[in-house]
Design an enzyme around this catalytic site. Structure first.
Site, PDB file in Angstrom:
ATOM      1  N   GLU A 122      73.414 -50.990  31.642  1.00 54.40           N
ATOM      2  CA  GLU A 122      72.724 -49.690  31.597  1.00 54.40           C
ATOM      3  C   GLU A 122      71.888 -49.433  32.850  1.00 54.40           C
ATOM      4  O   GLU A 122      70.665 -49.292  32.783  1.00 54.40           O
ATOM      5  CB  GLU A 122      71.818 -49.608  30.367  1.00 54.40           C
ATOM      6  CG  GLU A 122      72.549 -49.781  29.053  1.00 54.40           C
ATOM      7  CD  GLU A 122      71.673 -49.464  27.839  1.00 54.40           C
ATOM      8  OE1 GLU A 122      70.468 -49.261  28.005  1.00 54.40           O
ATOM      9  OE2 GLU A 122      72.226 -49.418  26.724  1.00 54.40           O
ATOM     10  N   GLU A 134      77.715 -52.268  23.179  1.00 48.32           N
ATOM     11  CA  GLU A 134      76.528 -52.214  22.311  1.00 48.32           C
ATOM     12  C   GLU A 134      76.619 -50.982  21.436  1.00 48.32           C
ATOM     13  O   GLU A 134      77.049 -49.910  21.885  1.00 48.32           O
ATOM     14  CB  GLU A 134      75.214 -52.106  23.109  1.00 48.32           C
ATOM     15  CG  GLU A 134      74.732 -53.361  23.757  1.00 48.32           C
ATOM     16  CD  GLU A 134      73.407 -53.163  24.499  1.00 48.32           C
ATOM     17  OE1 GLU A 134      72.556 -52.374  24.033  1.00 48.32           O
ATOM     18  OE2 GLU A 134      73.236 -53.800  25.547  1.00 48.32           O
TER      19      GLU A 134
HETATM   20  C1  BG6 Z   1      69.986 -51.003  24.984  1.00 46.89           C
HETATM   21  C2  BG6 Z   1      69.633 -52.194  25.802  1.00 46.89           C
HETATM   22  O1  BG6 Z   1      69.493 -49.892  25.650  1.00 46.89           O
HETATM   23  O2  BG6 Z   1      69.462 -50.850  23.727  1.00 46.89           O
HETATM   24  C3  BG6 Z   1      68.885 -53.281  25.066  1.00 46.89           C
HETATM   25  O3  BG6 Z   1      70.731 -52.722  26.488  1.00 46.89           O
HETATM   26  C4  BG6 Z   1      67.933 -52.675  24.064  1.00 46.89           C
HETATM   27  O4  BG6 Z   1      68.249 -54.108  25.990  1.00 46.89           O
HETATM   28  C5  BG6 Z   1      68.746 -51.870  23.057  1.00 46.89           C
HETATM   29  O5  BG6 Z   1      67.106 -53.590  23.442  1.00 46.89           O
HETATM   30  C6  BG6 Z   1      67.930 -51.209  21.960  1.00 46.89           C
HETATM   31  O6  BG6 Z   1      66.989 -50.343  22.491  1.00 46.89           O
HETATM   32  P1  BG6 Z   1      65.430 -50.547  22.226  1.00 46.89           P
HETATM   33  O7  BG6 Z   1      64.756 -49.714  23.254  1.00 46.89           O
HETATM   34  O8  BG6 Z   1      65.177 -50.069  20.839  1.00 46.89           O
HETATM   35  O9  BG6 Z   1      65.170 -52.004  22.416  1.00 46.89           O
END
Ligand code: BG6
Length: 457
Positions: A162, A360
């Protein structure tokens, strides 16, 4: 109905070094920022409170196996491997990553490795971070060292996770260090990240390694409020800024012409060198990781721009709150399952159907202890979330999209940047006091889905 997936489909999850490992020699921007402004972190919990993967990697890999993962993505910490970013390699770090990689392979879990997941070594930030081309060179050296050390066994590499998030967080919207609000500096960071990516791809190709190299992008399909040309234009510009600013260079080897024209007209283009275009063209990838959490809904602006205000992407659109949208109230993100299909179809129709996978997808929920039944978190909402997305992914594959797998964020509840442990994402519950791990119901569901390579709905 039964949803079956292609043979050798990748089932797994993703995590990152900084969010899981714990203590390390080299300082990152996160460690530094936490000492300066602990109030920026939920409940004042900083990056030293992780899920202790550095100690528990062996038993954690056993848990991955219990979840029937056939693949798993994590990152190497640049600051652990090379504490000052550019100097000596830390032999303990080499041992650690060798052990993790070997154990994953031993357990039949294919390692997917990211080189940079938001964790800039502080020594590199001190000389300007991604704004400084010396840091771009230092990253390329770090990447090459990783390929040389681990490239015989790691066959799936990702230059960045990202990459737009540090741009947004650090240089536009004030949620990552160094908390700058300046579009042109943001554009410089984004541009130099693309150069760093391309240098790593060049090094990988030059080394003739056996595997493949890609990048992980968070794609947020941009939906206009209506088909009114002003709304459509707003969505187009949001797409250019947030998706195509990375997607086009890594898949087409060049920036979208209308993004360049737009930024030029506002004098926001970063400094470019004549040789950059050829380098960017070399950065075309073998495999795209797609992080999908939420769509972006936009409409044309309701009000005129304040010309005194800092130049921002929002000069061209307003965010649109669609009535009736389904929300994850804890994270404040819309849940829109068809978005995953729209991303895949766009890649198929407009980008030559690249090899890709969902790297993800996930749902962070607060206070999950309230769902404990007989000692286990019954997170049916997460199962519904996953199966809902998988049905749309399945439709994409059945219509010819080249999607090779599905990884969830994440396997064990982990530390999430400024939100720390507010929202839990894991298949496995983490007790913060005892570090005890307990598989949630979604973990069992996912293990069965992976084992059967299918699920019923
Ligand atoms: C993604 C990232 O944006 O989402 C992770 O690659 C992150 O590192 C995950 O933890 C969830 O988002 P957040 O901001 O709720 O941790």
């Amino acid at each position: 109905m039964k949803y079956s997936f292609p043979e050798h489909f990748w089932w797994g999850s993703a995590s990152s070094a900084l969010q899981t490992e714990g203590t390390r020699e080299g300082q990152t921007t996160w460690d530094y920022w936490f000492t300066r402004e602990p109030n920026r972190f939920h409940n004042g919990v900083g990056p030293q409170h992780t899920s202790t993967f550095y100690q528990h990697w062996k038993t954690d890999i056993q848990l991955l196996k219990q979840l029937n993962h056939n693949s798993f993505r994590t990152s190497i910490s640049w600051a652990r491997l090379i504490p000052d970013g550019i100097g000596e390699v830390n032999p303990q770090a080499v041992d650690f990553y060798n052990q993790v990689i070997d154990e994953l392979i031993e357990q039949g879990i294919t390692p997917f490795i990211t080189l940079f997941h938001f964790d800039m070594p502080m020594a590199m930030q001190e000389i300007g971070g991604w704004e400084n081309r010396d840091v771009v060179e230092a990253y390329a050296r770090y990447a090459q060292i990783c390929f040389e050390l681990f490239g015989d066994r790691v066959l799936h590499w990702f230059t960045f996770n990202e990459p737009i998030v540090p741009v947004e967080g650090g240089y536009l919207y004030d949620f990552h260090y160094p908390n700058v609000v300046d579009f042109r500096r943001a554009a410089t960071v984004a541009y130099n990240t693309v150069l760093a990516h391309a240098l790593a791809v060049r090094a990988y190709r030059a080394g003739h390694y056996a595997g493949e190299i890609g990048i992980v992008l968070n794609l947020t399909p941009s939906y206009p409020r209506s088909q009114n040309p002003a709304d459509v234009k707003a969505a187009h510009i949001a797409d250019l800024m947030f998706n195509r600013s990375f997607l086009d260079p890594v898949l087409r080897g060049e920036y979208p012409a209308d993004l360049v024209t737009l930024l030029k007209s506002y004098e926001q283009l970063p400094a470019c060198k004549p040789e950059d275009s050829a380098l960017i063209a070399e950065g075309k990838i073998d495999l795209l990781g797609i992080n999908y959490y939420q769509p972006r809904r936009v409409k044309c602006r309701d009000s005129a721009v304040n010309p005194q205000a800092p130049f921002m992407p929002e000069w061209f659109f307003d965010n649109y709150e669609m009535p009736g949208r389904k929300m994850n109230p804890y994270r404040g993100w819309e849940i829109y399952e068809p978005g995953i299909y729209d991303i895949l179809v766009n890649l198929r129709d407009n980008y030559g159907n690249p090899r890709c996978f969902i790297s993800e997808n996930g749902m962070g929920v607060e206070n999950e202890q309230r769902f404990i039944e007989n000692g286990q978190i019954n997170d049916q909402y997460r199962i519904d979330f996953i199966s809902g997305h998988l049905t749309w992914l399945h439709k994409g594959i059945s219509e010819g999209c080249n999607c090779l797998g599905y990884h969830m964020w994440t396997f064990i509840d982990n530390w999430s940047w400024c939100n720390a442990y507010k929202n839990r994402y894991g298949f496995i519950q983490l007790d913060l006091d005892t570090q005890q791990r307990t598989i949630k119901k979604s973990g069992e569901w996912f293990a069965a889905t992976s084992l059967n390579n299918s699920f019923d709905k």
